[in-house]
Design a protein around this motif. Structure first.
Motif, PDB file in Angstrom:
ATOM      1  N   VAL A  10       0.851  -1.196   0.000  1.00 55.18           N
ATOM      2  CA  VAL A  10       0.000   0.000   0.000  1.00 55.18           C
ATOM      3  C   VAL A  10       0.884   1.242   0.000  1.00 55.18           C
ATOM      4  O   VAL A  10       1.838   1.358   0.769  1.00 55.18           O
ATOM      5  N   VAL A  27      -4.097  -1.211   7.357  1.00 50.99           N
ATOM      6  CA  VAL A  27      -3.769  -2.124   6.242  1.00 50.99           C
ATOM      7  C   VAL A  27      -2.629  -3.079   6.603  1.00 50.99           C
ATOM      8  O   VAL A  27      -2.408  -4.073   5.896  1.00 50.99           O
ATOM      9  N   ILE A 217      -7.184   2.211  -2.458  1.00 53.29           N
ATOM     10  CA  ILE A 217      -7.461   1.700  -1.107  1.00 53.29           C
ATOM     11  C   ILE A 217      -8.027   2.761  -0.173  1.00 53.29           C
ATOM     12  O   ILE A 217      -8.967   2.503   0.555  1.00 53.29           O
ATOM     13  N   TYR A 218      -7.480   3.986  -0.210  1.00 47.76           N
ATOM     14  CA  TYR A 218      -7.992   4.970   0.759  1.00 47.76           C
ATOM     15  C   TYR A 218      -8.770   6.106   0.105  1.00 47.76           C
ATOM     16  O   TYR A 218      -9.230   7.021   0.809  1.00 47.76           O
ATOM     17  N   GLU A 230      -9.956  -0.789   5.328  1.00 53.03           N
ATOM     18  CA  GLU A 230      -9.706  -2.200   5.642  1.00 53.03           C
ATOM     19  C   GLU A 230     -10.368  -3.114   4.603  1.00 53.03           C
ATOM     20  O   GLU A 230      -9.763  -4.071   4.115  1.00 53.03           O
ATOM     21  N   ALA A 233      -8.393  -2.954   1.400  1.00 52.89           N
ATOM     22  CA  ALA A 233      -7.100  -3.645   1.525  1.00 52.89           C
ATOM     23  C   ALA A 233      -7.305  -5.153   1.385  1.00 52.89           C
ATOM     24  O   ALA A 233      -6.542  -5.840   0.701  1.00 52.89           O
TER      25      ALA A 233
END
Ligand code: 6AU
Length: 250
Positions: A10, A27, A217-218, A230, A233
C-alpha cells in the motif's frame, strides 16, 4: 509475501501524520510492504518514524521509501543518509531512476549496503507518455545485473527476466522482484496521466510480483474511513494473491 500470503504493497500518499499512521495500522495485516513518500507529510517529526518502525514490527511488513533518487552518486549518497529524513536509517528499501547511469547505484550502495538495504530501479513507469521504454528499460536492467548485491528489483509494468540480456548471460539464478504501480480495480486512470490496470493483468498476464496500490485503497476524500480502507485492503490483497497463485502454479 509467503508468510503473510500477500503481494500487496500500500502506497500511503497522505499529508497528515495522523492519517498516515492510521492507514498503516489498518492495512498492516494485509500487506508485505508499506510504501511511503515521507516528504509529503506536513507535520513530520522523528516520532512519525518511531511509530512507523513500531507498526512495521507489529504487522510484519517492510518499509519502502519511494524517494526516486535521480542525481549523481555523491549527491544521492547525501540525500539518502542525511537531511531531515535520514532515509537509509529506517527504509528497508528505496528506489532510484536509472537516468544518471551506474554511478547512482554506486552512490546509494555506499550508504545502503553496509546497512543491508535494498534498491529498486525504475525500469518502466505507469504514467501516460513515460519515456522509460526500449533501450532505456534494457539499460536499467543491465545496471541492476551489475549490482546484484544491492539492487533487488524493478518498478515496472512487465516481468524483466530476459530484457537487456546478451547471449551467454547466465540468468538462471536471477530473481529480481517486479513491483507494479498503476493498479486499480475500479478506475482506469486519474486526471494527471496515471494509468491503472487490474491485479490480474499486472500479475498474471504481465508477470509482475507485487502490486502497489494507493488511492484505490484509501480514496481521495479528506475524511478517512478506516472501515472502508480495511475492506479495500482485503479486496486488493485477495485479487493480487489469487493472480499470483494462478501464475506460479502455471
Ligand atoms: O495508486 P496510486 O495512483 O494512488 O499511487 C501510485 C503510487 C504513487 C506513485 O508515486 C507511485 O505509485 N508510482 C511509481 C513508484 C512506486 O515508483 C512509479 C510509477 O511509474 N508510477 C507510480 O504511480 O505513490
Amino acid at each position: 509475501m509467503e508468510r503473510k500470503q500477500t503481494n500487496l504493497s500500500v502506497s500511503v500518499d497522505v499529508t497528515k501524520a495522523k492519517d498516515f499512521l492510521a492507514i498503516i495500522d489498518t492495512v498492516g495485516p494485509f500487506v508485505c510492504l508499506i510504501k511511503t513518500h515521507i516528504d509529503i507529510i506536513e507535520d513530520f517529526d522523528s516520532t512519525v518514524i518511531d511509530r512507523l518502525q513500531e507498526l512495521s514490527k507489529k504487522h510484519d511488513f517492510l518499509i519502502f521509501e519511494d524517494r526516486k533518487f535521480a542525481d549523481i552518486g555523491n549527491t544521492v549518497a547525501l540525500q539518502y543518509s542525511s537531511g531531515v529524513y535520514k532515509i537509509a536509517s529506517w527504509a528497508h528499501i528505496t528506489n532510484a531512476h536509472a537516468v544518471p547511469g551506474p554511478s547512482i547505484v554506486t552512490g546509494l550502495a555506499s550508504i545502503g549496503v553496509p546497512l543491508q538495504r535494498g534498491l529498486i530501479l525504475l525500469a518502466e513507469m505507469s504514467s501516460k507518455g513515460a519515456l522509460t521504454t526500449g533501450s532505456y528499460t534494457e539499460d536499467a536492467v543491465r545496471m541492476a545485473r551489475a549490482r546484484r548485491d544491492f539492487v533487488i528489483g524493478f518498478i515496472a509494468q512487465h516481468r524483466m527476466e530476459t530484457i537487456g540480456a546478451s547471449e551467454g548471460d547466465d540468468l538462471a539464478d536471477e530473481d529480481f522482484l517486479v513491483l507494479a504501480p498503476g493498479v486499480g480495480l475500479d478506475a482506469k486512470g486519474d486526471a494527471m496521466g496515471q494509468q491503472y490496470r487490474t491485479p490480474e493483468e499486472v500479475v498474471l498476464a504481465c508477470g509482475c510480483d507485487i502490486i502497489i496500490v494507493g488511492r484505490g485503497i484509501y480514496g481521495k476524500s479528506d475524511q478517512l474511513n478506516t472501515e472502508s480502507v480495511e475492506e479495500q485492503a482485503k479486496r486488493y490483497r485477495s485479487a493480487g494473491w489469487d493472480a499470483y497463485k494462478k501464475r506460479v502454479s502455471l
